[in-house]
Every structure is written in C-alpha cells, then in structure tokens.
Motif scaffolding. Sequence first.
Motif, PDB file in Angstrom:
ATOM      1  N   LEU A  65       0.827  -1.213   0.000  1.00 48.20           N
ATOM      2  CA  LEU A  65       0.000   0.000   0.000  1.00 48.20           C
ATOM      3  C   LEU A  65       0.859   1.260   0.000  1.00 48.20           C
ATOM      4  O   LEU A  65       0.380   2.341   0.383  1.00 48.20           O
ATOM      5  CB  LEU A  65      -0.910  -0.004   1.235  1.00 48.20           C
ATOM      6  CG  LEU A  65      -1.919  -1.151   1.339  1.00 48.20           C
ATOM      7  CD1 LEU A  65      -2.602  -1.136   2.706  1.00 48.20           C
ATOM      8  CD2 LEU A  65      -2.959  -1.063   0.233  1.00 48.20           C
ATOM      9  N   ALA A  66       2.094   1.146  -0.441  1.00 48.48           N
ATOM     10  CA  ALA A  66       3.050   2.247  -0.327  1.00 48.48           C
ATOM     11  C   ALA A  66       2.553   3.533  -0.973  1.00 48.48           C
ATOM     12  O   ALA A  66       2.770   4.629  -0.436  1.00 48.48           O
ATOM     13  CB  ALA A  66       4.387   1.831  -0.934  1.00 48.48           C
ATOM     14  N   ASP A  67       1.876   3.429  -2.107  1.00 48.31           N
ATOM     15  CA  ASP A  67       1.408   4.639  -2.793  1.00 48.31           C
ATOM     16  C   ASP A  67       0.297   5.361  -2.030  1.00 48.31           C
ATOM     17  O   ASP A  67       0.004   6.527  -2.303  1.00 48.31           O
ATOM     18  CB  ASP A  67       0.918   4.297  -4.197  1.00 48.31           C
ATOM     19  CG  ASP A  67      -0.184   3.249  -4.191  1.00 48.31           C
ATOM     20  OD1 ASP A  67      -0.020   2.225  -3.496  1.00 48.31           O
ATOM     21  OD2 ASP A  67      -1.209   3.441  -4.869  1.00 48.31           O
ATOM     22  N   LEU A  68      -0.308   4.677  -1.045  1.00 47.94           N
ATOM     23  CA  LEU A  68      -1.354   5.293  -0.230  1.00 47.94           C
ATOM     24  C   LEU A  68      -0.792   5.846   1.088  1.00 47.94           C
ATOM     25  O   LEU A  68      -1.545   6.402   1.893  1.00 47.94           O
ATOM     26  CB  LEU A  68      -2.458   4.273   0.076  1.00 47.94           C
ATOM     27  CG  LEU A  68      -3.186   3.694  -1.143  1.00 47.94           C
ATOM     28  CD1 LEU A  68      -4.200   2.633  -0.706  1.00 47.94           C
ATOM     29  CD2 LEU A  68      -3.879   4.790  -1.947  1.00 47.94           C
ATOM     30  N   ALA A  69       0.516   5.688   1.291  1.00 44.35           N
ATOM     31  CA  ALA A  69       1.210   6.216   2.466  1.00 44.35           C
ATOM     32  C   ALA A  69       0.562   5.793   3.779  1.00 44.35           C
ATOM     33  O   ALA A  69       0.121   6.629   4.567  1.00 44.35           O
ATOM     34  CB  ALA A  69       1.295   7.741   2.391  1.00 44.35           C
ATOM     35  N   PRO A  70       0.486   4.489   4.044  1.00 44.75           N
ATOM     36  CA  PRO A  70      -0.151   4.026   5.282  1.00 44.75           C
ATOM     37  C   PRO A  70       0.636   4.430   6.523  1.00 44.75           C
ATOM     38  O   PRO A  70       1.851   4.597   6.486  1.00 44.75           O
ATOM     39  CB  PRO A  70      -0.174   2.501   5.120  1.00 44.75           C
ATOM     40  CG  PRO A  70       0.983   2.212   4.219  1.00 44.75           C
ATOM     41  CD  PRO A  70       1.043   3.365   3.269  1.00 44.75           C
ATOM     42  N   THR A  71      -0.088   4.557   7.635  1.00 46.40           N
ATOM     43  CA  THR A  71       0.512   4.869   8.930  1.00 46.40           C
ATOM     44  C   THR A  71       0.418   3.636   9.821  1.00 46.40           C
ATOM     45  O   THR A  71      -0.626   2.986   9.882  1.00 46.40           O
ATOM     46  CB  THR A  71      -0.223   6.039   9.607  1.00 46.40           C
ATOM     47  OG1 THR A  71      -0.205   7.176   8.742  1.00 46.40           O
ATOM     48  CG2 THR A  71       0.448   6.407  10.929  1.00 46.40           C
ATOM     49  N   PRO A 143      -4.530   5.165   4.826  1.00 47.89           N
ATOM     50  CA  PRO A 143      -4.932   3.967   5.593  1.00 47.89           C
ATOM     51  C   PRO A 143      -4.020   3.762   6.803  1.00 47.89           C
ATOM     52  O   PRO A 143      -2.865   4.198   6.814  1.00 47.89           O
ATOM     53  CB  PRO A 143      -4.800   2.828   4.584  1.00 47.89           C
ATOM     54  CG  PRO A 143      -3.853   3.341   3.552  1.00 47.89           C
ATOM     55  CD  PRO A 143      -4.071   4.818   3.476  1.00 47.89           C
ATOM     56  N   VAL A 144      -4.557   3.102   7.805  1.00 46.36           N
ATOM     57  CA  VAL A 144      -3.832   2.877   9.053  1.00 46.36           C
ATOM     58  C   VAL A 144      -3.683   1.376   9.268  1.00 46.36           C
ATOM     59  O   VAL A 144      -4.676   0.634   9.203  1.00 46.36           O
ATOM     60  CB  VAL A 144      -4.571   3.512  10.241  1.00 46.36           C
ATOM     61  CG1 VAL A 144      -3.850   3.208  11.548  1.00 46.36           C
ATOM     62  CG2 VAL A 144      -4.706   5.022  10.044  1.00 46.36           C
ATOM     63  N   ILE A 145      -2.461   0.928   9.500  1.00 45.01           N
ATOM     64  CA  ILE A 145      -2.185  -0.465   9.831  1.00 45.01           C
ATOM     65  C   ILE A 145      -2.012  -0.548  11.339  1.00 45.01           C
ATOM     66  O   ILE A 145      -1.157   0.139  11.909  1.00 45.01           O
ATOM     67  CB  ILE A 145      -0.930  -0.977   9.102  1.00 45.01           C
ATOM     68  CG1 ILE A 145      -1.137  -0.889   7.579  1.00 45.01           C
ATOM     69  CG2 ILE A 145      -0.611  -2.412   9.515  1.00 45.01           C
ATOM     70  CD1 ILE A 145       0.124  -1.193   6.779  1.00 45.01           C
ATOM     71  N   ALA A 146      -2.839  -1.359  11.997  1.00 47.75           N
ATOM     72  CA  ALA A 146      -2.852  -1.407  13.461  1.00 47.75           C
ATOM     73  C   ALA A 146      -2.493  -2.792  13.975  1.00 47.75           C
ATOM     74  O   ALA A 146      -3.093  -3.788  13.557  1.00 47.75           O
ATOM     75  CB  ALA A 146      -4.228  -0.993  13.977  1.00 47.75           C
TER      76      ALA A 146
END
Length: 253
Positions: A65-71, A143-146
């Motif tokens: 998902l790099a192009d969406l700049a996940p946190t 997007p957020v990866i938790a």
Amino acid sequence: MNDSHSDASYDPWAFLRRATSARIALGRTGDALPTTRVLEFARAHARARDAVHTALDVQSLSAALADLAPTLVESCAANRTIYLQRPDLGCRLTEESRAALKHGAYDAVIVLADGLSATAVQLHGGALCRDLQNRPDWRFAPPVIARQARVALGDEIAAATGADLVIVLIGERPGLSASDSLGAYITFAPKPGATANAERNCISNIRPAGLALPEAARRISAIMALARSLGRTGTELKEDAALALTAPHKTKA
C-alpha cells in the motif's frame, strides 16, 4: 448393488461435504472417528491456532500500500499475550501512535487491524482497502495499519484523524473451517470509549471461499453511502436498504 458402490472405500456422504465446509458426515470406525477425519481436525485446529498467534507482516503490507502512504499504529497491548488477556488494551492507542496520525478534513479512514487472525488481513486486507479507496466521492485519510488491535481501536483512530466514518478491516476469530476470514466494521461518527457495538455495521466471512472481495467492497460502499445520508450506522441502518439504494434501476421497454 451398483458396481461403483461396491468398493469398500466408497463414501456415500461425500456429496454432502462437497456442498459445505462445515464438519459434517464424518463417519466412524467402531466407536471412534476415522483416522483421516482425526488428522483433518488436527490440521484445522493447528491452522486456527497459528492464525491467532502469527504476527502481522507489517513491512509487506505497508509495501503493498506504499502509494497510499499508510501509517503504522500500536494499541496499548504490548504483546500478543497481553492482547489476548486484556481486550480493553487493544481498544486504546499508545500516545506515540496517536501523535503519528495526521488530523484533517476526511470523510473516512480505513484501518487494517490484525485482530484474531493476522493471516486474514495479510491475505485480503490490502486488496479490499485499495478497492474501497478508489471511490472518487470520498476523501480518505491515509490507511492505518494497526497491531494488537480490537475493533474499537478504530474509534480512536477516527477521532485522531478527524474522519467522519471508520472502516475497520480486521481478522476474525478463526474456526475449524476457516482461518483467513476477514470482517469489516463500519461506524459513523464514532466516539472513543462510548460507541457501542450496536452502533456499528458488520460484514463478515470475507475471503475467497466465503464472501468474495468485490462483493464485500460493494456492500461496504453501499453501507457507507447510506450512513453518510442518515448520519448514523448500526441497528438503524439495514444492509438490504443500503444495497437497494445502490442497485441499478431497470427501465421498462
């Protein structure tokens, strides 16, 4: 007797098992299950156990998902053991994670949470997230990866990002017939520590052998659209009503 049924290895219940992944018509050998069924159970149990304890590969999911700049964020559950013993800690962000989230004017934020099956998020979360974020009429936060996350962690993430609606894509509790099932929880105007489960809409069993990803995306999008119109989600928002509003209208000849 038909010759095709005279073989000792013939299984008259095979046609039922082909129709479902449920554990039915297992047969018996004396007072016990056949060895094959015992081994199948052991394998399914091992897969379910591994799904609960396997760590989410954050690096590969972030790269996808790099192009969406996940946190990347963490809950207050410091490790998997604490996460399983203290569900409440999985609902709260660490202060460092809260500070990492950027506040903005967003319509929605998608959270990819490991939950009770990191396997499910690893296999299906990225593709479903990307499909949902392609909706042009919504302003999505990155997007957020938790990690070590429960559903309610999405409420804190929505508050920190300023998003009106949160979609939590989370690994569901694995069973003996599925260890890669993904759930989607949609909540409008969530309030950290106050939003009840009855105020959420849930779509479950998202996986290739269950609810296919394109259909899941369609249902989630329909719920999102009606939630924005009604200003709420949960028991007062029916999935059938949401789908009916987005169904193509047939014109009379």
